[in-house]
Design a protein around this motif. Structure first.
Motif, PDB file in Angstrom:
ATOM      1  N   LYS A  59      39.743  34.037  31.186  1.00  0.00           N
ATOM      2  CA  LYS A  59      40.019  34.348  32.581  1.00  0.00           C
ATOM      3  C   LYS A  59      39.283  35.629  32.945  1.00  0.00           C
ATOM      4  O   LYS A  59      39.050  36.495  32.100  1.00  0.00           O
ATOM      5  CB  LYS A  59      41.520  34.542  32.794  1.00  0.00           C
ATOM      6  N   CYS A  60      38.935  35.769  34.203  1.00  0.00           N
ATOM      7  CA  CYS A  60      38.153  36.927  34.635  1.00  0.00           C
ATOM      8  C   CYS A  60      38.907  38.235  34.412  1.00  0.00           C
ATOM      9  O   CYS A  60      38.305  39.244  34.068  1.00  0.00           O
ATOM     10  CB  CYS A  60      37.776  36.791  36.105  1.00  0.00           C
ATOM     11  N   TRP A 119      32.964  21.578  23.940  1.00  0.00           N
ATOM     12  CA  TRP A 119      34.386  21.867  24.125  1.00  0.00           C
ATOM     13  C   TRP A 119      34.716  23.272  23.634  1.00  0.00           C
ATOM     14  O   TRP A 119      35.453  24.007  24.269  1.00  0.00           O
ATOM     15  CB  TRP A 119      35.234  20.837  23.389  1.00  0.00           C
ATOM     16  N   THR A 120      34.121  23.682  22.492  1.00  0.00           N
ATOM     17  CA  THR A 120      34.371  25.019  21.962  1.00  0.00           C
ATOM     18  C   THR A 120      33.851  26.075  22.926  1.00  0.00           C
ATOM     19  O   THR A 120      34.521  27.068  23.189  1.00  0.00           O
ATOM     20  CB  THR A 120      33.695  25.181  20.591  1.00  0.00           C
ATOM     21  N   SER A 121      32.641  25.866  23.493  1.00  0.00           N
ATOM     22  CA  SER A 121      32.110  26.860  24.427  1.00  0.00           C
ATOM     23  C   SER A 121      32.946  26.906  25.693  1.00  0.00           C
ATOM     24  O   SER A 121      33.125  27.958  26.288  1.00  0.00           O
ATOM     25  CB  SER A 121      30.654  26.549  24.762  1.00  0.00           C
ATOM     26  N   PHE A 122      33.493  25.762  26.136  1.00  0.00           N
ATOM     27  CA  PHE A 122      34.353  25.765  27.319  1.00  0.00           C
ATOM     28  C   PHE A 122      35.675  26.461  27.021  1.00  0.00           C
ATOM     29  O   PHE A 122      36.198  27.192  27.843  1.00  0.00           O
ATOM     30  CB  PHE A 122      34.601  24.327  27.791  1.00  0.00           C
ATOM     31  N   ALA A 123      36.204  26.241  25.810  1.00  0.00           N
ATOM     32  CA  ALA A 123      37.492  26.852  25.459  1.00  0.00           C
ATOM     33  C   ALA A 123      37.351  28.364  25.283  1.00  0.00           C
ATOM     34  O   ALA A 123      38.303  29.100  25.451  1.00  0.00           O
ATOM     35  CB  ALA A 123      38.031  26.221  24.185  1.00  0.00           C
ATOM     36  N   GLY A 136      35.300  39.122  41.013  1.00  0.00           N
ATOM     37  CA  GLY A 136      35.887  38.199  40.050  1.00  0.00           C
ATOM     38  C   GLY A 136      37.394  38.273  40.001  1.00  0.00           C
ATOM     39  O   GLY A 136      38.079  37.268  39.850  1.00  0.00           O
ATOM     40  N   PHE A 137      37.919  39.487  40.151  1.00  0.00           N
ATOM     41  CA  PHE A 137      39.369  39.672  40.129  1.00  0.00           C
ATOM     42  C   PHE A 137      39.690  41.036  40.711  1.00  0.00           C
ATOM     43  O   PHE A 137      38.798  41.828  41.019  1.00  0.00           O
ATOM     44  CB  PHE A 137      39.924  39.531  38.703  1.00  0.00           C
ATOM     45  N   PHE A 138      40.969  41.304  40.869  1.00  0.00           N
ATOM     46  CA  PHE A 138      41.436  42.592  41.375  1.00  0.00           C
ATOM     47  C   PHE A 138      42.249  43.275  40.290  1.00  0.00           C
ATOM     48  O   PHE A 138      43.196  42.695  39.755  1.00  0.00           O
ATOM     49  CB  PHE A 138      42.281  42.408  42.639  1.00  0.00           C
ATOM     50  N   MET A 139      41.862  44.499  39.954  1.00  0.00           N
ATOM     51  CA  MET A 139      42.528  45.262  38.896  1.00  0.00           C
ATOM     52  C   MET A 139      43.691  46.062  39.491  1.00  0.00           C
ATOM     53  O   MET A 139      43.498  46.839  40.415  1.00  0.00           O
ATOM     54  CB  MET A 139      41.535  46.218  38.242  1.00  0.00           C
ATOM     55  N   PRO A 140      44.914  45.878  38.977  1.00  0.00           N
ATOM     56  CA  PRO A 140      46.033  46.688  39.470  1.00  0.00           C
ATOM     57  C   PRO A 140      46.040  48.066  38.821  1.00  0.00           C
ATOM     58  O   PRO A 140      45.670  48.216  37.660  1.00  0.00           O
ATOM     59  CB  PRO A 140      47.264  45.881  39.044  1.00  0.00           C
ATOM     60  N   ALA A 186      29.883  41.300  35.172  1.00  0.00           N
ATOM     61  CA  ALA A 186      28.459  41.596  34.987  1.00  0.00           C
ATOM     62  C   ALA A 186      27.627  40.342  35.209  1.00  0.00           C
ATOM     63  O   ALA A 186      28.136  39.221  35.139  1.00  0.00           O
ATOM     64  CB  ALA A 186      28.237  42.155  33.581  1.00  0.00           C
ATOM     65  N   PRO A 187      26.323  40.505  35.479  1.00  0.00           N
ATOM     66  CA  PRO A 187      25.464  39.324  35.657  1.00  0.00           C
ATOM     67  C   PRO A 187      25.462  38.435  34.413  1.00  0.00           C
ATOM     68  O   PRO A 187      25.528  38.909  33.290  1.00  0.00           O
ATOM     69  CB  PRO A 187      24.074  39.933  35.893  1.00  0.00           C
ATOM     70  N   ASN A 188      25.410  37.134  34.657  1.00  0.00           N
ATOM     71  CA  ASN A 188      25.374  36.093  33.633  1.00  0.00           C
ATOM     72  C   ASN A 188      26.645  36.023  32.801  1.00  0.00           C
ATOM     73  O   ASN A 188      26.623  35.573  31.659  1.00  0.00           O
ATOM     74  CB  ASN A 188      24.152  36.258  32.714  1.00  0.00           C
ATOM     75  N   ILE A 189      27.748  36.484  33.342  1.00  0.00           N
ATOM     76  CA  ILE A 189      29.055  36.335  32.689  1.00  0.00           C
ATOM     77  C   ILE A 189      29.778  35.175  33.346  1.00  0.00           C
ATOM     78  O   ILE A 189      29.854  35.094  34.572  1.00  0.00           O
ATOM     79  CB  ILE A 189      29.902  37.622  32.823  1.00  0.00           C
ATOM     80  N   SER A 190      30.313  34.277  32.537  1.00  0.00           N
ATOM     81  CA  SER A 190      31.114  33.166  33.049  1.00  0.00           C
ATOM     82  C   SER A 190      32.568  33.417  32.715  1.00  0.00           C
ATOM     83  O   SER A 190      32.896  33.810  31.593  1.00  0.00           O
ATOM     84  CB  SER A 190      30.680  31.837  32.414  1.00  0.00           C
ATOM     85  N   CYS A 191      33.421  33.207  33.687  1.00  0.00           N
ATOM     86  CA  CYS A 191      34.863  33.343  33.463  1.00  0.00           C
ATOM     87  C   CYS A 191      35.603  32.473  34.464  1.00  0.00           C
ATOM     88  O   CYS A 191      35.031  31.987  35.435  1.00  0.00           O
ATOM     89  CB  CYS A 191      35.293  34.804  33.557  1.00  0.00           C
ATOM     90  N   LYS A 192      36.885  32.308  34.196  1.00  0.00           N
ATOM     91  CA  LYS A 192      37.731  31.476  35.050  1.00  0.00           C
ATOM     92  C   LYS A 192      38.414  32.356  36.091  1.00  0.00           C
ATOM     93  O   LYS A 192      38.984  33.387  35.752  1.00  0.00           O
ATOM     94  CB  LYS A 192      38.799  30.772  34.223  1.00  0.00           C
ATOM     95  N   ASP A 193      38.370  31.928  37.356  1.00  0.00           N
ATOM     96  CA  ASP A 193      39.068  32.672  38.400  1.00  0.00           C
ATOM     97  C   ASP A 193      40.539  32.275  38.405  1.00  0.00           C
ATOM     98  O   ASP A 193      41.003  31.534  37.540  1.00  0.00           O
ATOM     99  CB  ASP A 193      38.402  32.456  39.758  1.00  0.00           C
ATOM    100  N   TYR A 194      41.292  32.763  39.397  1.00  0.00           N
ATOM    101  CA  TYR A 194      42.734  32.491  39.441  1.00  0.00           C
ATOM    102  C   TYR A 194      43.050  31.015  39.612  1.00  0.00           C
ATOM    103  O   TYR A 194      44.098  30.555  39.195  1.00  0.00           O
ATOM    104  CB  TYR A 194      43.381  33.293  40.575  1.00  0.00           C
ATOM    105  N   GLY A 195      42.108  30.254  40.182  1.00  0.00           N
ATOM    106  CA  GLY A 195      42.315  28.819  40.347  1.00  0.00           C
ATOM    107  C   GLY A 195      41.916  28.003  39.134  1.00  0.00           C
ATOM    108  O   GLY A 195      42.084  26.795  39.118  1.00  0.00           O
ATOM    109  N   GLY A 196      41.356  28.652  38.102  1.00  0.00           N
ATOM    110  CA  GLY A 196      40.924  27.948  36.898  1.00  0.00           C
ATOM    111  C   GLY A 196      39.497  27.461  36.962  1.00  0.00           C
ATOM    112  O   GLY A 196      39.026  26.795  36.041  1.00  0.00           O
ATOM    113  N   ASN A 197      38.771  27.761  38.050  1.00  0.00           N
ATOM    114  CA  ASN A 197      37.380  27.337  38.194  1.00  0.00           C
ATOM    115  C   ASN A 197      36.471  28.278  37.413  1.00  0.00           C
ATOM    116  O   ASN A 197      36.608  29.497  37.494  1.00  0.00           O
ATOM    117  CB  ASN A 197      36.972  27.343  39.674  1.00  0.00           C
TER     118      ASN A 197
END
Length: 198
Positions: free
Chosen positions: A38-39, A30-34, A97-101, A76-87
């Motif tokens: 976000k990307c 749970w700690t690693s998931f928390a 992963g995302f769009f930078m404004p 970067a490779p092997n980075i995990s993050c949440k996209d806009y949908g929370g996946n």
């Protein structure tokens, strides 16, 4: 009879250890998931953004709307993050992963170089003011021969310093990496460093 009394205590201790171990493993998961962010909240160095695609006509990024354009960013490779949908996604470095404004300017076809040249060579006829969309001032300069020379000099300084711009409120077309002036202003949210008395 003594061994039979100890058996429930040993079983209870074993169940307690197993539950504690299960809780610790679950808490670590749970700690690693928390900790997965976000990307668009990744730190510098954990992603790379592409340079914006520049429109050669306007010298501004393509798809610039409301003074904002977006550039694709790749975690970067092997980075995990949440996209806009929370996946949660594990990236390989090739997926967006995302769009930078980032800020961009609104331009409507008025060239800075043309405005400066008109002000320098034909300013006494008011051509610079006609070009920028100020017909009344252009006619005034034409009728008074550039306010007797002083008006031409003042207009040349104001246009070359980008203080006077097009009448529709847009910006000049300037080279993307050219000499753009940025006006600094102070408002109520500006941080002011207090001066210490000597």
């Amino acid at each position: 009879m003594a061994p039979s009394r100890r058996l429930p205590a040993v079983v209870a201790a074993g169940v307690l250890c197993a539950c504690t171990l299960l809780f610790c493993v679950t808490a670590d998961d749970w700690t690693s998931f928390a900790e997965i962010v976000k990307c668009d909240e990744l730190r510098l160095g954990q992603f790379v953004c592409e340079d914006p695609e520049i429109n050669h006509t306007t010298q501004e990024p393509r798809r610039c709307t409301n003074y904002t354009a977006f550039a694709p960013c790749f975690p970067a490779p092997n980075i995990s993050c949440k996209d806009y949908g929370g996946n949660v996604t594990l990236f390989t470095g090739k997926e967006i992963g995302f769009f930078m404004p980032f800020p961009c300017r609104n331009v409507n076809g008025y060239s800075y170089k043309v405005a400066v040249a008109l002000s320098l060579f034909l300013g006494w006829l008011g051509a610079d003011r006609f070009y920028l969309g100020y017909p009344a001032l252009g006619m005034l300069k034409f009728c008074t021969v550039g306010f007797c020379g002083i008006g031409c000099l003042i207009d040349f300084i104001l246009i070359s310093m980008q203080i006077v711009g097009p009448s529709d409120g847009s910006s000049y077309i300037l080279d993307y990496y050219g000499a753009r002036l940025v006006r600094l202003s102070i408002n109520n949210e500006t941080y002011r460093k207090t001066q210490s008395d000597p």
